[in-house]
Design a protein around this motif. Sequence first.
Motif, PDB file in Angstrom:
ATOM      1  N   PHE A 119     -14.872   2.019  29.332  1.00 47.83           N
ATOM      2  CA  PHE A 119     -15.471   2.286  30.673  1.00 47.83           C
ATOM      3  C   PHE A 119     -15.229   1.649  31.713  1.00 47.83           C
ATOM      4  CE2 PHE A 119     -19.802   2.411  32.883  1.00 47.83           C
ATOM      5  CZ  PHE A 119     -19.752   3.437  33.280  1.00 47.83           C
ATOM      6  N   ARG A 120     -14.811   0.485  31.569  1.00 46.99           N
ATOM      7  CA  ARG A 120     -14.515  -0.044  32.859  1.00 46.99           C
ATOM      8  C   ARG A 120     -12.970   0.369  33.423  1.00 46.99           C
ATOM      9  NH1 ARG A 120     -18.129  -4.435  31.022  1.00 46.99           N
ATOM     10  NH2 ARG A 120     -16.855  -4.749  29.294  1.00 46.99           N
ATOM     11  N   ALA A 121     -12.067   0.465  32.322  1.00 45.72           N
ATOM     12  CA  ALA A 121     -10.866   0.841  32.637  1.00 45.72           C
ATOM     13  C   ALA A 121     -10.783   2.160  33.158  1.00 45.72           C
ATOM     14  CB  ALA A 121      -9.937   0.903  31.185  1.00 45.72           C
ATOM     15  N   TYR A 122     -11.704   3.036  32.652  1.00 44.42           N
ATOM     16  CA  TYR A 122     -11.683   4.449  33.476  1.00 44.42           C
ATOM     17  C   TYR A 122     -12.182   4.618  34.898  1.00 44.42           C
ATOM     18  CZ  TYR A 122     -11.637   9.472  32.946  1.00 44.42           C
ATOM     19  OH  TYR A 122     -11.242  10.807  33.189  1.00 44.42           O
ATOM     20  N   LEU A 123     -13.219   3.502  35.103  1.00 45.22           N
ATOM     21  CA  LEU A 123     -13.850   3.382  36.501  1.00 45.22           C
ATOM     22  C   LEU A 123     -13.020   2.852  37.465  1.00 45.22           C
ATOM     23  CD1 LEU A 123     -17.710   2.947  35.717  1.00 45.22           C
ATOM     24  CD2 LEU A 123     -16.156   5.403  36.000  1.00 45.22           C
ATOM     25  N   ASP A 124     -11.982   1.897  37.050  1.00 42.83           N
ATOM     26  CA  ASP A 124     -11.131   1.073  37.720  1.00 42.83           C
ATOM     27  C   ASP A 124     -10.132   1.954  38.609  1.00 42.83           C
ATOM     28  OD1 ASP A 124      -9.913  -1.008  39.212  1.00 42.83           O
ATOM     29  OD2 ASP A 124      -9.658  -2.191  37.309  1.00 42.83           O
ATOM     30  N   THR A 125     -10.604   2.804  39.561  1.00 49.03           N
ATOM     31  CA  THR A 125      -9.696   3.643  40.228  1.00 49.03           C
ATOM     32  C   THR A 125      -8.711   3.127  41.285  1.00 49.03           C
ATOM     33  OG1 THR A 125     -11.268   4.237  41.896  1.00 49.03           O
ATOM     34  CG2 THR A 125     -11.158   5.771  39.918  1.00 49.03           C
ATOM     35  N   ALA A 126      -9.027   1.937  41.688  1.00 50.42           N
ATOM     36  CA  ALA A 126      -8.234   0.744  42.537  1.00 50.42           C
ATOM     37  C   ALA A 126      -6.962   0.538  41.580  1.00 50.42           C
ATOM     38  CB  ALA A 126      -8.830  -0.334  43.034  1.00 50.42           C
ATOM     39  N   LEU A 331      -4.044   9.399  35.342  1.00 51.69           N
ATOM     40  CA  LEU A 331      -3.027   8.608  36.466  1.00 51.69           C
ATOM     41  C   LEU A 331      -3.753   8.628  37.558  1.00 51.69           C
ATOM     42  CD1 LEU A 331       0.137  10.656  35.529  1.00 51.69           C
ATOM     43  CD2 LEU A 331      -0.302   8.231  35.233  1.00 51.69           C
ATOM     44  N   SER A 332      -2.990   8.320  38.856  1.00 55.60           N
ATOM     45  CA  SER A 332      -3.481   8.091  39.997  1.00 55.60           C
ATOM     46  C   SER A 332      -3.940   9.322  40.732  1.00 55.60           C
ATOM     47  CB  SER A 332      -2.356   7.361  41.090  1.00 55.60           C
ATOM     48  OG  SER A 332      -1.144   8.285  41.137  1.00 55.60           O
ATOM     49  N   ALA A 333      -4.913   9.015  41.730  1.00 57.54           N
ATOM     50  CA  ALA A 333      -5.622  10.387  42.409  1.00 57.54           C
ATOM     51  C   ALA A 333      -4.994  11.492  42.613  1.00 57.54           C
ATOM     52  CB  ALA A 333      -6.617   9.878  43.415  1.00 57.54           C
ATOM     53  N   ASN A 334      -3.498  11.330  43.250  1.00 60.58           N
ATOM     54  CA  ASN A 334      -2.849  12.298  43.401  1.00 60.58           C
ATOM     55  C   ASN A 334      -2.262  13.232  42.303  1.00 60.58           C
ATOM     56  OD1 ASN A 334      -1.113  10.213  42.622  1.00 60.58           O
ATOM     57  ND2 ASN A 334       0.204  10.172  44.555  1.00 60.58           N
ATOM     58  N   PHE A 335      -1.814  12.744  41.424  1.00 58.36           N
ATOM     59  CA  PHE A 335      -1.617  13.315  39.873  1.00 58.36           C
ATOM     60  C   PHE A 335      -2.914  14.095  39.524  1.00 58.36           C
ATOM     61  CE2 PHE A 335       2.021  10.467  40.009  1.00 58.36           C
ATOM     62  CZ  PHE A 335       3.164  11.325  39.547  1.00 58.36           C
ATOM     63  N   ASP A 336      -3.871  13.381  39.206  1.00 54.39           N
ATOM     64  CA  ASP A 336      -5.341  13.613  39.005  1.00 54.39           C
ATOM     65  C   ASP A 336      -5.604  15.067  39.799  1.00 54.39           C
ATOM     66  OD1 ASP A 336      -7.949  14.073  37.696  1.00 54.39           O
ATOM     67  OD2 ASP A 336      -8.817  12.521  38.874  1.00 54.39           O
TER      68      ASP A 336
END
Length: 688
Positions: A119-126, A331-336
């Motif tokens: 859960f933490r890994a998924y939410l760590d968008t930074a 992946l990072s927000a741009n790929f997502d």
Amino acid sequence: MKQKSLLALSIALAFGLAGCEQASKTEAPQAQAQAPVAALKSGIELGNLDTQTKPQQDFFRYVNGNWLAKTEIPADKSVWGSFHELRKGADEHVLTLIKAAAAKPAEAGSDQQKIGDLFRAYLDTAKIDSLGLTPLQDELAAIDKLTQPAELAAFLGQMQQDRYGSPVALYVGQDQKDSTKYIVSASQSGLGLPDRDYYLKTDEKSEQIKKQYQWMIARFWELAGWAEGGKAAEQIFALESKLAEAQWSRVQNRDRNATYNKMTPAELSTLAPGFDWAAFIKAAQLNSEDALVVRQPTYFTAFAKLQQEVTLEQWKTYLKFHLIRSNASLLSANFDQASFDFYGRVLSGLQEQKPREERAVEAINSALGFMVGKMYVEKYFKPEAKERMDQLIKNLRVAFEQSINELDWMSAETKLAAQEKLKKFNTKIGYPDVWRDYNCLSISADDLIGNMQRSSQCEYQRMIGKLGKPVDRTEWGMTPQTVNAYYSSTMNEIVFPAAILQPPFFNVEADDAVNYGAIGGVIGHEITHGFDDQGSRSDGDGNLRDWWSPADAEQFRQRTQLMVEQYSAFNPIDDLKLQGALGLGENIADLGGLTVAYRAYQNSLGGKPAPVIDGFTGEKRFFIGWAQVWRTKFRDEALRQQVITGPHSPGMYRVLGVLSNMPEFYQAYDVKPGDGMYRPDDQRVKIW
């Protein structure tokens, strides 16, 4: 109903009859009446009714019209209905459990640690944004290291455990002709669009989708910092189009006899020369197997030839794309965002992404589903639901037995075989007796893609580890928190996860009529899958075997063909009509299931009239129960996708198509010639 997971790949749909001449003249045991429940209510969601619409004209709109008028599809959903409402509720419950696990310190390797850290890994968008494409560098480097065409086969075999982009997919399931054993199956794969028809269709909408798909590919190249994204997109789309041209259609893939082609690895090499099948199978860690089932032989021949014609550099471009595509949402927000813009907006009509926490629930359900499921059952599943389901299922089985005995189109010999199959049906309700362990999986709070890759590898090892062992009949193909149900032809069992046992499907506080129409219809649906056009090809032990007399088989074919024609006439959007042949198994299951559920309801009354509740007779409430289960709204994009790829008819046709074939509905609502729900008697389908 739908099923997902490696086990689910072996799940098929089916239905059969049994009895003998003497048995058909003997009444089956009377179903036991349900135990009375104090202050039962109707179970009808009265506020959803559109009383301005006559039930004889459009029963779907009559039951759900006000709901349709007042309901907006959420911005992050492409379809919305009773299933989706329940799924949202189940996901909220799971999220509560996950947050509780993540809130406390946990011992390394414990369930709480794995759930909390994923859960933490998924939410760590930074952290995720700072890494960009870095989490895939090892896999990209492995693709770059390919220097000889001969190396491709071993690479594709090795990547089976990572489940991305291989034109051939391997999985392990029960042998359809010897259900006591596991066997390897090989199937066509490797497309980035949902189905081969997306490549083959040439209408304006399909051409737009093809262009936007190539835009996404080029965008991935741009984000990766690679040159010539447009050229890469053209190459990848051209290669996938050739794969699509060779692939079997979804209708062809439903045929369980045509897709069962058992052969040795040497015979596969003869069937599809030019590809190093021995290296492929060895790299997939399956070289000790002396046989496998090839589902689409002509595709394998074409793929082997194509593999030689396409340059290694083109294959490497294709593999890089599919590696990114399958991981883009992690992946990072741009790929997502690029992935969402195509798969979410273009293909499904979504207006925005789901909240990050909801997406985390999906990831955790995927990687640790039964671990979370155990917690879900402990907190949210009511034992009385299981007890009442047990009784409902017993009553449905009795009703099915009676229906088989009374069929006027089936011989005594085939009836007997069908009854034997019915007697061997197994049932699973709520949750597994044996919980899956996840000792093979390590989870880190700062390695999201690594976590999901290790999960895929763990499940692959679990799957191939079945080979040579007795079939595990305690295994489930769905987690308890899944709002769905399924029938497994090789197990000959029906399975109902805990999360579906809630209103409007199942209401422990409601009168029997609506429950029989809703969850009873679902139970009947899953039983009937054992006797649909494909399930009826398996016997009670789960083995693919013809137990029909030729005359009975022809009668069955004629009746199912009428159903194909009926549903193929439905036109839900633009120029797209339903694919009656693709949806045949589900439509047979709907009609047979509800017909048997109605008989079971009548049996449960013990000859006494049902009470009138909220102004509705028991018979009327029964049909309302079925119709309110299928309330659904689609975005246009999602409806198109459903019609092209989905075996299930859209919700309104699961009401209109079924009820227009049922004399019991005509009697309950006084349907007459000229009414919208009316079909002439000789045009109605009667199978089970």
